[in-house]
Design a protein around this motif. Structure first.
Motif, PDB file in Angstrom:
ATOM      1  N   TRP A 152       0.803  -1.235   0.105  1.00 19.22           N
ATOM      2  CA  TRP A 152       0.067  -0.015  -0.002  1.00 19.22           C
ATOM      3  C   TRP A 152       0.793   1.362  -0.057  1.00 19.22           C
ATOM      4  O   TRP A 152       0.488   2.159  -0.917  1.00 19.22           O
ATOM      5  CB  TRP A 152      -0.939   0.125   1.240  1.00 19.22           C
ATOM      6  CG  TRP A 152      -1.963   1.009   1.135  1.00 19.22           C
ATOM      7  CD1 TRP A 152      -3.406   0.711   0.526  1.00 19.22           C
ATOM      8  CD2 TRP A 152      -1.929   2.455   1.616  1.00 19.22           C
ATOM      9  NE1 TRP A 152      -4.164   1.796   0.719  1.00 19.22           N
ATOM     10  CE2 TRP A 152      -3.376   3.107   1.403  1.00 19.22           C
ATOM     11  CE3 TRP A 152      -1.164   3.182   2.172  1.00 19.22           C
ATOM     12  CZ2 TRP A 152      -3.621   4.245   1.701  1.00 19.22           C
ATOM     13  CZ3 TRP A 152      -1.409   4.558   2.341  1.00 19.22           C
ATOM     14  CH2 TRP A 152      -2.673   4.919   2.145  1.00 19.22           C
ATOM     15  N   THR A 153       2.057   1.217   0.771  1.00 20.17           N
ATOM     16  CA  THR A 153       2.749   2.316   0.870  1.00 20.17           C
ATOM     17  C   THR A 153       3.433   2.586  -0.659  1.00 20.17           C
ATOM     18  O   THR A 153       3.577   3.788  -0.964  1.00 20.17           O
ATOM     19  CB  THR A 153       3.898   2.049   1.659  1.00 20.17           C
ATOM     20  OG1 THR A 153       3.626   1.800   3.143  1.00 20.17           O
ATOM     21  CG2 THR A 153       5.054   3.094   1.866  1.00 20.17           C
ATOM     22  N   ALA A 154       3.998   1.648  -1.289  1.00 15.98           N
ATOM     23  CA  ALA A 154       4.633   1.641  -2.702  1.00 15.98           C
ATOM     24  C   ALA A 154       3.497   2.235  -3.531  1.00 15.98           C
ATOM     25  O   ALA A 154       3.876   2.902  -4.362  1.00 15.98           O
ATOM     26  CB  ALA A 154       4.867   0.378  -3.105  1.00 15.98           C
ATOM     27  N   ALA A 155       2.254   1.774  -3.481  1.00 18.39           N
ATOM     28  CA  ALA A 155       1.263   2.339  -4.459  1.00 18.39           C
ATOM     29  C   ALA A 155       0.565   3.518  -4.284  1.00 18.39           C
ATOM     30  O   ALA A 155       0.041   4.455  -4.918  1.00 18.39           O
ATOM     31  CB  ALA A 155      -0.094   1.516  -4.363  1.00 18.39           C
ATOM     32  N   ASN A 156       0.825   4.098  -2.838  1.00 19.84           N
ATOM     33  CA  ASN A 156       0.403   5.494  -2.351  1.00 19.84           C
ATOM     34  C   ASN A 156       1.364   6.358  -1.503  1.00 19.84           C
ATOM     35  O   ASN A 156       1.139   6.394  -0.330  1.00 19.84           O
ATOM     36  CB  ASN A 156      -1.049   5.131  -1.390  1.00 19.84           C
ATOM     37  CG  ASN A 156      -2.050   4.417  -2.018  1.00 19.84           C
ATOM     38  OD1 ASN A 156      -2.758   4.967  -2.775  1.00 19.84           O
ATOM     39  ND2 ASN A 156      -1.948   2.996  -1.720  1.00 19.84           N
ATOM     40  N   PRO A 157       2.573   6.483  -2.050  1.00 21.77           N
ATOM     41  CA  PRO A 157       3.565   7.253  -1.341  1.00 21.77           C
ATOM     42  C   PRO A 157       3.106   8.641  -0.726  1.00 21.77           C
ATOM     43  O   PRO A 157       3.709   9.137   0.212  1.00 21.77           O
ATOM     44  CB  PRO A 157       4.496   7.495  -2.350  1.00 21.77           C
ATOM     45  CG  PRO A 157       3.890   7.408  -3.651  1.00 21.77           C
ATOM     46  CD  PRO A 157       2.804   6.256  -3.326  1.00 21.77           C
ATOM     47  N   ASP A 158       2.176   9.378  -1.382  1.00 19.65           N
ATOM     48  CA  ASP A 158       1.863  10.504  -0.830  1.00 19.65           C
ATOM     49  C   ASP A 158       1.042  10.348   0.350  1.00 19.65           C
ATOM     50  O   ASP A 158       1.302  11.092   1.523  1.00 19.65           O
ATOM     51  CB  ASP A 158       1.008  11.755  -1.802  1.00 19.65           C
ATOM     52  CG  ASP A 158       1.823  11.816  -3.210  1.00 19.65           C
ATOM     53  OD1 ASP A 158       3.083  12.369  -3.028  1.00 19.65           O
ATOM     54  OD2 ASP A 158       1.414  11.782  -4.313  1.00 19.65           O
ATOM     55  N   GLU A 159      -0.129   9.498   0.229  1.00 17.46           N
ATOM     56  CA  GLU A 159      -0.899   9.595   1.468  1.00 17.46           C
ATOM     57  C   GLU A 159       0.092   8.766   2.712  1.00 17.46           C
ATOM     58  O   GLU A 159      -0.019   9.082   3.800  1.00 17.46           O
ATOM     59  CB  GLU A 159      -2.356   8.388   1.076  1.00 17.46           C
ATOM     60  CG  GLU A 159      -2.887   8.059   2.239  1.00 17.46           C
ATOM     61  CD  GLU A 159      -3.616   9.412   2.787  1.00 17.46           C
ATOM     62  OE1 GLU A 159      -4.470   9.382   3.703  1.00 17.46           O
ATOM     63  OE2 GLU A 159      -3.543  10.562   2.166  1.00 17.46           O
ATOM     64  N   SER A 160       0.953   7.745   2.250  1.00 18.18           N
ATOM     65  CA  SER A 160       1.962   7.306   3.279  1.00 18.18           C
ATOM     66  C   SER A 160       2.596   8.108   3.984  1.00 18.18           C
ATOM     67  O   SER A 160       2.861   8.209   5.139  1.00 18.18           O
ATOM     68  CB  SER A 160       2.689   6.217   2.680  1.00 18.18           C
ATOM     69  OG  SER A 160       1.931   5.100   2.104  1.00 18.18           O
ATOM     70  N   ALA A 161       3.102   9.076   3.087  1.00 23.40           N
ATOM     71  CA  ALA A 161       3.857  10.223   3.754  1.00 23.40           C
ATOM     72  C   ALA A 161       3.033  11.161   4.633  1.00 23.40           C
ATOM     73  O   ALA A 161       3.649  11.685   5.677  1.00 23.40           O
ATOM     74  CB  ALA A 161       4.522  11.304   2.638  1.00 23.40           C
ATOM     75  N   ARG A 162       1.890  11.425   4.187  1.00 24.99           N
ATOM     76  CA  ARG A 162       1.196  12.238   5.277  1.00 24.99           C
ATOM     77  C   ARG A 162       0.910  11.576   6.514  1.00 24.99           C
ATOM     78  O   ARG A 162       0.944  12.160   7.693  1.00 24.99           O
ATOM     79  CB  ARG A 162      -0.163  12.412   4.450  1.00 24.99           C
ATOM     80  CG  ARG A 162      -1.304  13.093   5.329  1.00 24.99           C
ATOM     81  CD  ARG A 162      -2.643  13.094   5.050  1.00 24.99           C
ATOM     82  NE  ARG A 162      -3.218  11.683   5.201  1.00 24.99           N
ATOM     83  CZ  ARG A 162      -3.745  11.420   6.383  1.00 24.99           C
ATOM     84  NH1 ARG A 162      -3.621  12.032   7.310  1.00 24.99           N
ATOM     85  NH2 ARG A 162      -4.082  10.009   6.453  1.00 24.99           N
ATOM     86  N   ILE A 163       0.770  10.024   6.575  1.00 21.38           N
ATOM     87  CA  ILE A 163       0.767   9.411   7.839  1.00 21.38           C
ATOM     88  C   ILE A 163       1.940   9.485   8.698  1.00 21.38           C
ATOM     89  O   ILE A 163       1.823   9.734   9.837  1.00 21.38           O
ATOM     90  CB  ILE A 163       0.053   8.092   7.207  1.00 21.38           C
ATOM     91  CG1 ILE A 163      -1.373   8.010   6.625  1.00 21.38           C
ATOM     92  CG2 ILE A 163       0.253   6.888   8.845  1.00 21.38           C
ATOM     93  CD1 ILE A 163      -1.657   6.696   6.041  1.00 21.38           C
ATOM     94  N   PHE A 164       2.711   9.203   7.930  1.00 24.04           N
ATOM     95  CA  PHE A 164       4.079   9.138   8.874  1.00 24.04           C
ATOM     96  C   PHE A 164       5.057  10.313   9.153  1.00 24.04           C
ATOM     97  O   PHE A 164       5.574  10.460  10.259  1.00 24.04           O
ATOM     98  CB  PHE A 164       5.154   8.177   7.775  1.00 24.04           C
ATOM     99  CG  PHE A 164       6.282   7.674   8.463  1.00 24.04           C
ATOM    100  CD1 PHE A 164       6.233   7.153   9.734  1.00 24.04           C
ATOM    101  CD2 PHE A 164       7.588   8.154   8.328  1.00 24.04           C
ATOM    102  CE1 PHE A 164       7.504   6.672  10.429  1.00 24.04           C
ATOM    103  CE2 PHE A 164       8.843   8.053   9.109  1.00 24.04           C
ATOM    104  CZ  PHE A 164       8.806   7.196  10.034  1.00 24.04           C
ATOM    105  N   ALA A 165       4.773  11.582   8.403  1.00 26.02           N
ATOM    106  CA  ALA A 165       5.589  12.596   8.521  1.00 26.02           C
ATOM    107  C   ALA A 165       5.420  13.071   9.944  1.00 26.02           C
ATOM    108  O   ALA A 165       6.566  13.645  10.532  1.00 26.02           O
ATOM    109  CB  ALA A 165       5.380  13.584   7.549  1.00 26.02           C
ATOM    110  N   PRO A 166       4.314  13.449  10.667  1.00 26.84           N
ATOM    111  CA  PRO A 166       4.346  13.844  11.870  1.00 26.84           C
ATOM    112  C   PRO A 166       5.179  12.827  12.929  1.00 26.84           C
ATOM    113  O   PRO A 166       5.262  13.477  14.086  1.00 26.84           O
ATOM    114  CB  PRO A 166       2.640  13.501  12.219  1.00 26.84           C
ATOM    115  CG  PRO A 166       2.084  13.698  10.796  1.00 26.84           C
ATOM    116  CD  PRO A 166       3.132  12.921   9.970  1.00 26.84           C
TER     117      PRO A 166
END
Length: 340
Positions: free
Chosen positions: A261-275
């Motif tokens: 899912w991370t590989a397919a959705n890097p922008d959303e994954s980044a939003r989740i993890f960045a904080p």
């Protein structure tokens, strides 16, 4: 957590499902053919995962929690924040302070050779190691490192080991490179002051230093035969794998789902993890870093054993692992078939 109390009631094994289906003259449902299922209504299996929010490699853990991948497999996951090195994370898993965690494989191979009771369940991704120099440097390729000063976090770091392997493959004795130890957050300053000629580290810091200081990237761990090899792995406690294989399979599948899912959705994954990143790397940069990695890799079983044997052979050449080590037996011992 007392692992002697681990129970199997919450899981139905694939073998048992097939036996029941066969007895009834039915085909097993397609959704159960490749996975172990969680019995509806059963209490969730509690699982402690050690993670370090300083590493982008860990982003799929936060993805799995927010997107419900652990829930899907009947897992109630507690994150244990871990700020130490990945060898300390390995010790936490081996001693039962955590049930599992994701770490850099090249840090773990020596302790596993020495008998740490941790099993490698899945290779999660490749691509987080980088070798950088200044734009005006005369270092243009890995073979130019002979006689040069290279910043590393420590002499046993996975990044140092990887680039030591690369110079050895090019006919250079790794001892001909002057590996100098610095805290990774001082790498940029050491390079700017001329205290080192190159820096060898991991993301997100190395990606950030490259982008913010116009540094040149000499090499990564996604080149040559390493293009399709993992650098980070999910480790699980050996006792867990032996005594509760259904839970080990469920954990592994949840992580694989999250990686893909991370590989397919890097922008959303980044939003989740960045904080979660203490250094406050912007989500846009985290997404760019994720795109540069191979989070859809997910090697297990025979494929992961092949990768582990390859690394073990490499580590023998730079005198990290015992020269008499049988790499095939070693790989078979540390990589079980958790998904069968």
């Amino acid at each position: 957590m007392d692992k002697s109390s681990i129970h199997h009631a919450g899981f139905v094994s694939r073998r048992r499902l097939l036996q029941v289906a066969a007895a009834a003259g039915l085909s097993a449902p397609l959704g159960f053919m490749g996975a172990r299922a969680w019995a509806q209504g059963a209490a969730p299996r509690k699982f402690k995962i050690a993670w370090s929010p300083t590493a982008v490699c860990q982003s799929p853990v936060s993805v799995a929690l927010e997107q419900g991948f652990f829930d899907r497999y009947g897992l109630e996951v507690e994150r244990i924040n871990f700020s130490g090195s990945t060898d300390q994370l390995l010790e936490a898993i081996a001693t039962g302070h955590a049930d599992g965690g994701i770490g850099m494989a090249l840090r773990w191979f020596k302790p596993l050779e020495q008998g740490f009771d941790v099993k490698l369940a899945v290779g999660t991704h490749g691509g987080c190691m980088r070798l950088l120099t200044a734009r005006d440097s005369d270092i243009r390729q890995v073979q130019d490192l002979r006689g040069k000063r290279v910043a590393v976090t420590d002499q046993a770091s996975p990044v140092k080991n990887f680039f030591a392997i690369r110079v050895a493959q090019l006919g250079i004795d790794p001892e001909e490179v002057d590996w100098r130890q610095f805290p990774q957050d001082l790498f940029g300053e050491a390079l700017r002051k001329g205290e080192v000629d190159a820096i060898a580290g991991d993301d997100p810091l190395l990606y950030t230093l490259r982008e913010d200081n116009d540094l040149q990237e000499i090499a990564t761990n996604l080149e040559h035969e390493y293009a399709n090899r993992t650098c980070c792995v999910l480790g699980l406690g050996g006792k867990l794998v032996r005594e509760d294989p259904d839970a080990a399979a469920a954990i592994t599948r949840a992580v694989i789902d999250a990686q893909r899912w991370t590989a397919a959705n890097p922008d959303e994954s980044a939003r989740i993890f960045a904080p979660h990143i203490p250094s406050k790397v912007p989500a846009e940069r985290v997404a760019a870093i994720l795109r540069s990695h191979t989070h859809g890799h997910a090697s297990t079983g025979a494929k992961l054993r092949e990768e582990v044997a390859g690394y073990a052979t490499d580590l023998k050449t730079i005198k990290v692992l015992n020269p008499n080590l049988d790499v095939q037996k070693y790989a078979a011992a540390v990589v079980p078939d958790v998904l069968v």
